[in-house]
Motif scaffolding. Structure first.
Motif, short mmCIF file in Angstrom:
data_model
loop_
_atom_site.label_atom_id
_atom_site.label_comp_id
_atom_site.label_asym_id
_atom_site.label_seq_id
_atom_site.Cartn_x
_atom_site.Cartn_y
_atom_site.Cartn_z
N ARG A 14 0.84 -1.21 0.00
CA ARG A 14 0.00 0.00 0.00
C ARG A 14 0.87 1.25 0.00
O ARG A 14 0.59 2.22 -0.70
CB ARG A 14 -0.93 0.01 1.20
CG ARG A 14 -1.85 1.21 1.22
CD ARG A 14 -2.96 1.05 2.28
NE ARG A 14 -3.87 2.16 2.21
CZ ARG A 14 -3.80 3.25 2.98
NH1 ARG A 14 -2.86 3.33 3.91
NH2 ARG A 14 -4.66 4.22 2.85
N ALA A 15 1.94 1.24 0.77
CA ALA A 15 2.85 2.38 0.84
C ALA A 15 3.46 2.67 -0.53
O ALA A 15 3.54 3.82 -0.97
CB ALA A 15 3.94 2.13 1.87
N ILE A 16 3.89 1.62 -1.20
CA ILE A 16 4.47 1.79 -2.54
C ILE A 16 3.41 2.24 -3.53
O ILE A 16 3.66 3.11 -4.37
CB ILE A 16 5.16 0.49 -2.99
CG1 ILE A 16 6.38 0.22 -2.08
CG2 ILE A 16 5.57 0.56 -4.45
CD1 ILE A 16 6.99 -1.14 -2.23
N ALA A 44 9.83 9.00 -0.69
CA ALA A 44 10.75 7.89 -1.00
C ALA A 44 11.75 7.67 0.14
O ALA A 44 12.02 6.54 0.54
CB ALA A 44 11.48 8.17 -2.31
N HIS A 45 12.28 8.76 0.70
CA HIS A 45 13.19 8.63 1.83
C HIS A 45 12.49 8.04 3.05
O HIS A 45 13.08 7.23 3.77
CB HIS A 45 13.80 9.99 2.19
CG HIS A 45 15.05 10.28 1.43
ND1 HIS A 45 16.25 9.69 1.71
CD2 HIS A 45 15.27 11.08 0.37
CE1 HIS A 45 17.16 10.12 0.89
NE2 HIS A 45 16.60 10.97 0.05
N ALA A 46 11.25 8.44 3.27
CA ALA A 46 10.49 7.88 4.39
C ALA A 46 10.30 6.38 4.21
O ALA A 46 10.42 5.61 5.17
CB ALA A 46 9.15 8.59 4.52
N LEU A 47 10.01 5.96 2.99
CA LEU A 47 9.85 4.52 2.71
C LEU A 47 11.16 3.78 2.97
O LEU A 47 11.17 2.67 3.50
CB LEU A 47 9.38 4.30 1.27
CG LEU A 47 7.99 4.79 0.93
CD1 LEU A 47 7.73 4.69 -0.56
CD2 LEU A 47 6.93 4.02 1.70
N HIS A 48 12.26 4.39 2.59
CA HIS A 48 13.56 3.75 2.81
C HIS A 48 13.90 3.68 4.30
O HIS A 48 14.35 2.64 4.79
CB HIS A 48 14.65 4.53 2.06
CG HIS A 48 15.99 3.91 2.16
ND1 HIS A 48 16.98 4.44 2.96
CD2 HIS A 48 16.51 2.80 1.57
CE1 HIS A 48 18.06 3.68 2.85
NE2 HIS A 48 17.80 2.68 2.02
N ARG A 49 13.66 4.77 5.03
CA ARG A 49 13.94 4.77 6.48
C ARG A 49 13.07 3.76 7.22
O ARG A 49 13.49 3.21 8.23
CB ARG A 49 13.73 6.16 7.06
CG ARG A 49 14.85 7.13 6.74
CD ARG A 49 14.75 8.40 7.56
NE ARG A 49 13.49 9.08 7.42
CZ ARG A 49 13.18 9.96 6.45
NH1 ARG A 49 14.06 10.25 5.53
NH2 ARG A 49 12.00 10.54 6.42
N ALA A 50 11.87 3.51 6.70
CA ALA A 50 10.96 2.55 7.33
C ALA A 50 11.23 1.12 6.84
O ALA A 50 10.49 0.20 7.18
CB ALA A 50 9.51 2.94 7.05
N HIS A 51 12.26 0.95 6.03
CA HIS A 51 12.65 -0.36 5.49
C HIS A 51 11.56 -0.97 4.60
O HIS A 51 11.45 -2.20 4.52
CB HIS A 51 13.06 -1.32 6.60
CG HIS A 51 14.15 -0.79 7.46
ND1 HIS A 51 15.46 -0.70 7.04
CD2 HIS A 51 14.12 -0.26 8.71
CE1 HIS A 51 16.19 -0.17 8.00
NE2 HIS A 51 15.41 0.12 9.02
N VAL A 52 10.78 -0.11 3.96
CA VAL A 52 9.78 -0.58 3.01
C VAL A 52 10.44 -0.84 1.67
O VAL A 52 10.10 -1.78 0.97
CB VAL A 52 8.63 0.46 2.87
CG1 VAL A 52 7.66 0.06 1.77
CG2 VAL A 52 7.92 0.62 4.20
#
Length: 84
Positions: A14-16, A44-52
């Motif tokens: 869902r995040a992606i 995109a950075h938030a997704l990376h920091r959340a390990h998504v």
């Protein structure tokens, strides 16, 4: 570095998908291209920091808006001119 807080949905797919929706927001692109691009990168950075997403996905998320931007901009302008 100044990091902005962005809420990331718990469900990875869902995040992606939400990021993909942001990528295709033509109205936001026309109204304020700089802010639209910044929002995409911030998310995109938030997704990376959340390990998504991993670092390769993060790299792709940086290049995808720039690759699609000229085509989307032209399409938006065509629609805008046609609607006059």
């Amino acid at each position: 570095m100044n990091q902005e807080y962005v809420e990331v949905p718990a469900d990875k797919s869902r995040a992606i998908a939400l990021w993909e929706v942001m990528l295709r927001e033509d109205v936001a692109l026309l109204e304020n291209p700089g802010a639209h691009h910044k929002a995409l990168l911030t998310q995109a950075h938030a997704l990376h920091r959340a390990h998504v997403i991993d670092r390769d996905d993060l790299s792709d998320s940086w290049s995808r808006p720039m690759e699609h931007w000229p085509v989307r901009w032209k399409r938006c302008l065509t629609v805008k001119v046609a609607s006059r």
